[in-house]
Design an enzyme around this catalytic site. Structure first.
Site, PDB file in Angstrom:
ATOM      1  N   ASP A   1       0.963  -1.143  -0.043  1.00  0.00           N
ATOM      2  CA  ASP A   1      -0.196  -0.113   0.006  1.00  0.00           C
ATOM      3  C   ASP A   1       0.866   1.290   0.189  1.00  0.00           C
ATOM      4  O   ASP A   1       1.538   1.649   0.964  1.00  0.00           O
ATOM      5  CB  ASP A   1      -0.843  -0.152   1.063  1.00  0.00           C
ATOM      6  CG  ASP A   1      -1.845   1.138   1.218  1.00  0.00           C
ATOM      7  OD1 ASP A   1      -1.647   2.124   0.607  1.00  0.00           O
ATOM      8  OD2 ASP A   1      -2.656   0.962   2.060  1.00  0.00           O
TER       9      ASP A   1
ATOM     10  N   ASP B   1      -3.112   2.465  -5.715  1.00  0.00           N
ATOM     11  CA  ASP B   1      -1.945   2.239  -4.884  1.00  0.00           C
ATOM     12  C   ASP B   1      -1.773   1.112  -3.814  1.00  0.00           C
ATOM     13  O   ASP B   1      -1.247   1.106  -2.709  1.00  0.00           O
ATOM     14  CB  ASP B   1      -2.035   3.691  -3.972  1.00  0.00           C
ATOM     15  CG  ASP B   1      -2.920   3.564  -2.585  1.00  0.00           C
ATOM     16  OD1 ASP B   1      -3.918   2.892  -2.820  1.00  0.00           O
ATOM     17  OD2 ASP B   1      -2.630   4.062  -1.499  1.00  0.00           O
ATOM     18  N   GLU B   2      -2.540   0.200  -4.310  1.00  0.00           N
ATOM     19  CA  GLU B   2      -2.551  -1.172  -3.571  1.00  0.00           C
ATOM     20  C   GLU B   2      -2.500  -2.210  -4.400  1.00  0.00           C
ATOM     21  O   GLU B   2      -3.326  -2.466  -5.375  1.00  0.00           O
ATOM     22  CB  GLU B   2      -3.915  -1.450  -2.693  1.00  0.00           C
ATOM     23  CG  GLU B   2      -3.763  -0.773  -1.572  1.00  0.00           C
ATOM     24  CD  GLU B   2      -5.128  -0.978  -0.701  1.00  0.00           C
ATOM     25  OE1 GLU B   2      -5.415  -1.927  -0.326  1.00  0.00           O
ATOM     26  OE2 GLU B   2      -5.619   0.090  -0.333  1.00  0.00           O
TER      27      GLU B   2
HETATM   28  P1  TTP Z   1      -5.299   5.563   1.153  1.00  0.00           P
HETATM   29  O1  TTP Z   1      -4.490   4.285   0.907  1.00  0.00           O
HETATM   30  O2  TTP Z   1      -6.535   5.511   1.919  1.00  0.00           O
HETATM   31  O3  TTP Z   1      -4.441   6.703   1.664  1.00  0.00           O
HETATM   32  P2  TTP Z   1      -3.208   7.275   1.271  1.00  0.00           P
HETATM   33  O4  TTP Z   1      -2.237   6.614   0.338  1.00  0.00           O
HETATM   34  O5  TTP Z   1      -3.126   8.802   1.093  1.00  0.00           O
HETATM   35  O6  TTP Z   1      -2.404   7.390   2.872  1.00  0.00           O
HETATM   36  P3  TTP Z   1      -1.756   5.946   3.678  1.00  0.00           P
HETATM   37  O7  TTP Z   1      -1.999   4.766   2.762  1.00  0.00           O
HETATM   38  O8  TTP Z   1      -0.152   6.450   3.844  1.00  0.00           O
HETATM   39  O9  TTP Z   1      -2.591   6.052   4.876  1.00  0.00           O
HETATM   40  O10 TTP Z   1      -5.873   6.278  -0.449  1.00  0.00           O
HETATM   41  C1  TTP Z   1      -5.136   5.993  -1.568  1.00  0.00           C
HETATM   42  C2  TTP Z   1      -5.358   7.291  -2.322  1.00  0.00           C
HETATM   43  O11 TTP Z   1      -6.763   7.376  -2.669  1.00  0.00           O
HETATM   44  C3  TTP Z   1      -4.756   8.792  -1.626  1.00  0.00           C
HETATM   45  O12 TTP Z   1      -3.658   9.028  -1.916  1.00  0.00           O
HETATM   46  C4  TTP Z   1      -5.976   9.593  -2.390  1.00  0.00           C
HETATM   47  C5  TTP Z   1      -7.004   8.849  -2.566  1.00  0.00           C
HETATM   48  N1  TTP Z   1      -8.122   9.148  -1.685  1.00  0.00           N
HETATM   49  C6  TTP Z   1      -9.240  10.037  -2.036  1.00  0.00           C
HETATM   50  O13 TTP Z   1      -9.054  10.682  -2.948  1.00  0.00           O
HETATM   51  N2  TTP Z   1      -9.983  10.341  -1.287  1.00  0.00           N
HETATM   52  C7  TTP Z   1     -10.130   9.742  -0.017  1.00  0.00           C
HETATM   53  O14 TTP Z   1     -11.170   9.713   0.740  1.00  0.00           O
HETATM   54  C8  TTP Z   1      -9.185   8.763   0.504  1.00  0.00           C
HETATM   55  C9  TTP Z   1      -9.130   7.838   1.619  1.00  0.00           C
HETATM   56  C10 TTP Z   1      -8.256   8.374  -0.600  1.00  0.00           C
HETATM   57 CA    CA Z   2      -1.970   4.140   0.521  1.00  0.00          CA
END
Ligand code: TTP
Ligand code: CA
Length: 367
Positions: free
Chosen positions: A10, A110-111
């Site tokens: 992730d 991103d996963e």
């Molecule tokens: P996440 O993996 O939830 O968050 P992140 O990568 O920003 O942070 P981390 O993993 O370090 O906690 O979400 C991945 C991407 O998806 C994030 O960079 C932006 C997008 N996203 C949104 O656009 N709106 C949202 O409400 C969320 C949770 C994520």
């Molecule tokens: Ca993430």
């Protein structure tokens, strides 16, 4: 003990980390990436933020004006989302990850899950070294950090990953998995949303331990056979879902830098033809057909633009890509007076006939 070994990768604070990558001076500032609705200067919502901004209480989904208020008096930077750019970075990382796994299943930008049982020979110690090696490679080649969860199945890998971020590496072995889950609230399980957890709470089920000890026949009576058995198994750390390769990538793309900034069509086409060769190779390897061809250009002011064309019929050959790219570039050069620094080629809109629709997936969609 031999076990199946699955990794969940992730990417950390992904959109904001991408922004830091193209502008490293952002690194010591709070960075907020948001979707601007356009009505007023700060109407819209936060997509994500870097960890510095999170320290001030900024959260995904929060209205931008609220994030602005929390960051008042700091040198915070607010940026609009640039999905095309984030997907380019994501594609590059996925390409690096793919050879490390027997199967790779991309679940979002991103996963991704990686099936690495063979590579780690069923050993969680070996899996730790392996994960560190992959982290180091992506860091050195792309410059992006990510967190990894390692477990005996997808369920455990995912929850393990969430326990330590950013740049985390969390390993939960087969024999530890049940105890690891036991104290967590039930809504940490995929498929247990607000509605379900409220019903569970009314039955006295708060933690995953409570759920594991609950009579499976009663779960089935309340939610039906598939969800009931799923809840029971998940609470007991049992998850047989395979890491599925098919349909994981929504696009295939390559980006490259021109030898010099240019707006000479033939010169730029030399570069896009090279990129097209690589894209076409991936298309052939993955046996997909595409409906959309796009170009991505980075101008000398480092801003990015994208142009796409949708084909009348799905195609899978390099000539179609080349022809479309030429058309898009000609049109773009006609519209913009700027010099181009980098160019990208992408195909997307893959044919879906191979994608398997599974019972559990459809259950999650309706839950
Ligand atoms: P996440 O993996 O939830 O968050 P992140 O990568 O920003 O942070 P981390 O993993 O370090 O906690 O979400 C991945 C991407 O998806 C994030 O960079 C932006 C997008 N996203 C949104 O656009 N709106 C949202 O409400 C969320 C949770 C994520
Ligand atoms: Ca993430």
């Amino acid at each position: 003990m031999q076990s199946r070994i699955v990794m969940l990768v992730d990417f950390d604070y992904f959109f904001a980390q991408c922004e830091e990558l193209r502008n490293p001076t952002l690194k010591d500032k709070p960075v907020v990436v948001g979707v601007y609705s356009g009505r007023t200067e700060s109407s819209g919502a936060v997509s994500t933020s870097n960890y510095l901004a999170r320290k001030f209480g900024v959260k995904s989904g929060m209205p931008l004006f609220q994030a602005k208020r929390k960051l008042e008096g700091t040198d915070a930077v607010f940026l609009p989302v640039d999905h095309v750019y984030y997907e380019q970075i994501s594609d590059r990382i996925m390409q690096i990850l793919r050879p490390y796994a027997s199967n790779l299943e991309q679940v979002s930008v991103d996963e991704a899950y990686l099936e690495v049982t063979e590579q780690a020979q069923g050993s969680f110690e070996a899996a730790r070294d392996y994960a560190q090696k992959i982290k180091a490679e992506v860091k050195s080649q792309v410059g992006i950090s990510f967190s990894v969860g390692v477990g005996p199945n997808k369920l455990i890998a995912k929850i393990a990953c969430d326990t330590q971020k950013p740049d985390g590496l969390t390993i939960v072995k087969l024999e530890e998995a049940k105890d690891f889950l036991a104290p967590l609230p039930v809504d940490r399980l995929l498929g247990v949303g607000k509605k379900t957890s409220a019903v569970m709470e009314s039955l006295g089920i708060k933690t995953i331990r409570d759920l594991a000890n609950f009579d499976v026949q009663r779960l089935v009576a309340i939610w039906g056979r598939i969800p009931g058995v799923y809840f029971h198994n998940a609470a007991n750390a049992v998850d047989l879902e395979p890491v599925q390769e098919q349909g994981e990538a929504e696009s295939i793309s390559r980006i490259g830098t021109l030898k010099q900034d240019s707006r000479d069509l033939e010169f730029i086409l030399q570069k896009t033809d090279e990129l097209t060769e690589e894209v076409a190779k991936d298309v052939a390897t993955r046996k997909v057909s595409f409906r959309q061809v796009s170009i991505y250009v980075v101008l000398t002011d480092l801003s990015g633009r994208t142009r796409s064309v949708t084909l009348e019929q799905a195609a899978n050959d390099r000539e179609t890509i080349k022809r479309s790219v030429r058309g898009l570039l000609e049109k773009f050069l006609g519209e913009s007076p700027m010099q181009i620094r980098r160019v990208g080629v992408r195909v997307s809109g893959f044919s879906k006939e191979e994608q398997r629709q599974k019972q559990l997936t459809s259950f999650f969609q309706t839950n």
